[in-house]
Design a protein around this motif. Structure first.
Motif, mmCIF file in Angstrom:
data_model
loop_
_atom_site.group_PDB
_atom_site.id
_atom_site.type_symbol
_atom_site.label_atom_id
_atom_site.label_comp_id
_atom_site.label_asym_id
_atom_site.label_seq_id
_atom_site.Cartn_x
_atom_site.Cartn_y
_atom_site.Cartn_z
ATOM 1 N N ASP A 36 0.429 -1.529 -0.025
ATOM 2 C CA ASP A 36 -0.153 0.400 -0.281
ATOM 3 C C ASP A 36 0.706 1.407 -0.052
ATOM 4 O OD1 ASP A 36 -2.187 -1.598 0.074
ATOM 5 O OD2 ASP A 36 -2.588 -1.385 2.185
ATOM 6 N N ARG A 37 1.670 1.614 0.835
ATOM 7 C CA ARG A 37 2.397 2.136 0.665
ATOM 8 C C ARG A 37 3.374 2.472 -0.694
ATOM 9 N NH1 ARG A 37 8.209 2.095 3.853
ATOM 10 N NH2 ARG A 37 8.896 1.390 1.931
ATOM 11 N N ASN A 38 3.743 1.615 -1.777
ATOM 12 C CA ASN A 38 4.820 1.698 -2.388
ATOM 13 C C ASN A 38 3.469 1.713 -3.895
ATOM 14 O OD1 ASN A 38 7.095 1.516 -1.342
ATOM 15 N ND2 ASN A 38 7.007 -0.226 -0.487
ATOM 16 N N ARG A 39 2.251 1.845 -3.885
ATOM 17 C CA ARG A 39 1.964 1.405 -5.103
ATOM 18 C C ARG A 39 2.061 2.303 -6.084
ATOM 19 N NH1 ARG A 39 -2.162 -2.257 -5.613
ATOM 20 N NH2 ARG A 39 -1.528 -2.899 -3.185
ATOM 21 N N SER A 40 1.745 3.897 -5.503
ATOM 22 C CA SER A 40 1.599 4.518 -5.832
ATOM 23 C C SER A 40 3.278 5.592 -6.755
ATOM 24 C CB SER A 40 1.896 6.286 -5.344
ATOM 25 O OG SER A 40 2.840 6.684 -4.096
ATOM 26 N N LEU A 41 4.329 4.284 -6.195
ATOM 27 C CA LEU A 41 5.394 4.419 -7.236
ATOM 28 C C LEU A 41 5.385 3.287 -8.068
ATOM 29 C CD1 LEU A 41 7.815 3.712 -4.054
ATOM 30 C CD2 LEU A 41 7.327 6.111 -5.703
ATOM 31 N N ILE A 42 4.093 2.354 -9.028
ATOM 32 C CA ILE A 42 4.308 1.484 -9.461
ATOM 33 C C ILE A 42 3.493 1.967 -10.729
ATOM 34 C CG2 ILE A 42 3.563 -0.838 -10.013
ATOM 35 C CD1 ILE A 42 5.474 -0.110 -7.454
ATOM 36 N N GLY A 43 3.941 2.096 -11.954
ATOM 37 C CA GLY A 43 3.132 2.241 -13.044
ATOM 38 C C GLY A 43 2.327 0.748 -13.659
ATOM 39 N N SER A 44 0.845 1.504 -14.057
ATOM 40 C CA SER A 44 0.104 0.960 -14.400
ATOM 41 C C SER A 44 0.157 -0.127 -15.960
ATOM 42 C CB SER A 44 -1.089 1.399 -15.540
ATOM 43 O OG SER A 44 -0.424 1.763 -17.068
ATOM 44 N N GLY A 45 -0.371 -1.220 -15.703
ATOM 45 C CA GLY A 45 -0.040 -2.245 -16.026
ATOM 46 C C GLY A 45 -0.050 -3.927 -15.135
ATOM 47 N N VAL A 46 0.757 -2.600 -13.850
ATOM 48 C CA VAL A 46 2.125 -3.736 -13.051
ATOM 49 C C VAL A 46 1.059 -4.253 -11.750
ATOM 50 C CG1 VAL A 46 4.353 -3.701 -11.823
ATOM 51 C CG2 VAL A 46 4.135 -3.083 -14.185
ATOM 52 N N LEU A 47 1.207 -5.379 -11.549
ATOM 53 C CA LEU A 47 0.377 -5.779 -10.372
ATOM 54 C C LEU A 47 1.675 -4.933 -9.403
ATOM 55 C CD1 LEU A 47 -1.005 -8.986 -11.604
ATOM 56 C CD2 LEU A 47 -2.196 -6.640 -11.291
ATOM 57 N N ILE A 48 1.295 -4.903 -7.624
ATOM 58 C CA ILE A 48 2.785 -4.999 -6.846
ATOM 59 C C ILE A 48 1.707 -6.187 -5.669
ATOM 60 C CG2 ILE A 48 0.950 -3.224 -5.959
ATOM 61 C CD1 ILE A 48 3.652 -1.984 -4.638
ATOM 62 N N SER A 49 2.047 -6.564 -4.809
ATOM 63 C CA SER A 49 1.587 -7.289 -3.835
ATOM 64 C C SER A 49 2.559 -7.844 -2.786
ATOM 65 C CB SER A 49 0.890 -8.581 -5.238
ATOM 66 O OG SER A 49 0.898 -10.393 -3.123
ATOM 67 N N ASP A 50 1.713 -8.897 -1.661
ATOM 68 C CA ASP A 50 2.840 -8.730 -0.984
ATOM 69 C C ASP A 50 3.780 -9.764 -0.733
ATOM 70 O OD1 ASP A 50 2.437 -11.281 -0.220
ATOM 71 O OD2 ASP A 50 0.560 -10.638 1.114
ATOM 72 N N VAL A 51 4.931 -10.306 -0.432
ATOM 73 C CA VAL A 51 6.186 -10.798 -0.626
ATOM 74 C C VAL A 51 5.938 -12.253 -1.021
ATOM 75 C CG1 VAL A 51 8.214 -8.798 0.592
ATOM 76 C CG2 VAL A 51 6.768 -11.358 1.396
ATOM 77 N N SER A 52 4.798 -12.731 -0.154
ATOM 78 C CA SER A 52 3.961 -13.843 -0.282
ATOM 79 C C SER A 52 3.990 -14.521 -2.261
ATOM 80 C CB SER A 52 2.321 -14.230 0.108
ATOM 81 O OG SER A 52 1.349 -13.727 -1.048
ATOM 82 N N SER A 53 3.836 -13.402 -3.531
ATOM 83 C CA SER A 53 3.666 -13.369 -4.471
ATOM 84 C C SER A 53 5.049 -14.343 -5.555
ATOM 85 C CB SER A 53 3.592 -12.324 -5.313
ATOM 86 O OG SER A 53 4.115 -11.666 -4.829
ATOM 87 N N ALA A 54 6.017 -13.871 -4.219
ATOM 88 C CA ALA A 54 7.654 -14.663 -5.411
ATOM 89 C C ALA A 54 6.878 -16.121 -5.012
ATOM 90 C CB ALA A 54 8.646 -14.411 -4.218
ATOM 91 N N ALA A 55 6.218 -16.390 -4.654
ATOM 92 C CA ALA A 55 6.022 -18.494 -4.000
ATOM 93 C C ALA A 55 5.998 -19.005 -6.174
ATOM 94 C CB ALA A 55 4.913 -18.803 -3.425
ATOM 95 N N ASP A 56 4.434 -18.285 -6.481
ATOM 96 C CA ASP A 56 3.909 -18.048 -7.733
ATOM 97 C C ASP A 56 4.973 -17.690 -9.031
ATOM 98 O OD1 ASP A 56 2.026 -19.041 -6.329
ATOM 99 O OD2 ASP A 56 1.267 -17.207 -6.422
ATOM 100 N N ALA A 57 6.032 -17.168 -8.849
ATOM 101 C CA ALA A 57 7.140 -16.199 -9.859
ATOM 102 C C ALA A 57 8.301 -17.676 -10.003
ATOM 103 C CB ALA A 57 7.408 -15.314 -9.219
ATOM 104 N N ASP A 58 8.674 -17.934 -11.565
ATOM 105 C CA ASP A 58 9.319 -18.622 -11.922
ATOM 106 C C ASP A 58 10.695 -17.716 -11.860
ATOM 107 O OD1 ASP A 58 7.895 -20.407 -13.293
ATOM 108 O OD2 ASP A 58 7.572 -19.236 -14.813
ATOM 109 N N LEU A 59 11.115 -16.460 -11.673
ATOM 110 C CA LEU A 59 11.936 -16.072 -11.443
ATOM 111 C C LEU A 59 11.668 -14.416 -10.825
ATOM 112 C CD1 LEU A 59 14.462 -14.249 -15.293
ATOM 113 C CD2 LEU A 59 12.918 -13.041 -13.617
ATOM 114 N N VAL A 60 12.649 -14.072 -9.916
ATOM 115 C CA VAL A 60 12.530 -13.392 -9.108
ATOM 116 C C VAL A 60 13.540 -12.232 -9.115
ATOM 117 C CG1 VAL A 60 12.536 -12.356 -6.909
ATOM 118 C CG2 VAL A 60 10.940 -14.103 -7.583
ATOM 119 N N ILE A 61 13.507 -10.934 -8.979
ATOM 120 C CA ILE A 61 14.683 -10.395 -9.474
ATOM 121 C C ILE A 61 14.675 -9.651 -7.742
ATOM 122 C CG2 ILE A 61 15.343 -7.976 -10.187
ATOM 123 C CD1 ILE A 61 14.156 -8.923 -12.954
#
Length: 138
Positions: free
Chosen positions: A14-39
């Motif tokens: 929630d604190r960082n949402r305004s920094l993220i461009g449109s079309g890009v999802l923002i989630s908590d760190v648990s979303s890393a579990a669904d990723a193939d690649l993490v930066i």
């Protein structure tokens, strides 16, 4: 985004949402579990804050740079990250590109992205991302 589904994972989305461009999802760190690649876009001093259990079996791209001109350790930062993430494949990439080059998709500025890894399949995955983003892997 070059055809990739991109999610920004944050401890405080929630604190960082305004920094993220449109079309890009923002989630908590648990979303890393669904990723193939993490930066992992965190400084070396914060590697220990990464969700190590969620990164098991993932390709993790280290984009960090040293914070001082003097090298204080013989182990590189990517090697330190790999030691912290023994169940992950760590790849060093994107760390020498300026924010300007990244923002412009390689249209201006440096087009070369150095890619280094011990795991060939992880390196090849990242090389594909580099190419799709409009850069030249080296």
């Amino acid at each position: 985004m070059a055809g990739y589904k991109v999610t920004i994972a944050s401890r405080d989305p929630d604190r960082n949402r305004s920094l993220i461009g449109s079309g890009v999802l923002i989630s908590d760190v648990s979303s890393a579990a669904d990723a193939d690649l993490v930066i992992a876009a965190v400084p070396k001093d914060f590697y220990s804050s990464l969700p190590i259990n969620l990164l098991q079996g993932k390709v993790v791209v280290d984009v960090s740079n040293r914070t001082s001109a003097k090298r204080e350790q013989t182990e590189s930062q990517a090697e330190q990250l790999a030691r912290l993430l023994p169940q992950s494949s760590v790849v060093k990439a994107f760390n020498v590109l300026s924010a300007y080059s990244l923002e412009n998709g390689g249209l201006q500025g440096s087009k070369q992205v150095f890619v280094a890894a011990d795991d060939a399949s992880a390196r090849d995955l990242v090389i594909g991302v580099v190419r799709c983003a409009g850069f030249t892997p080296v």
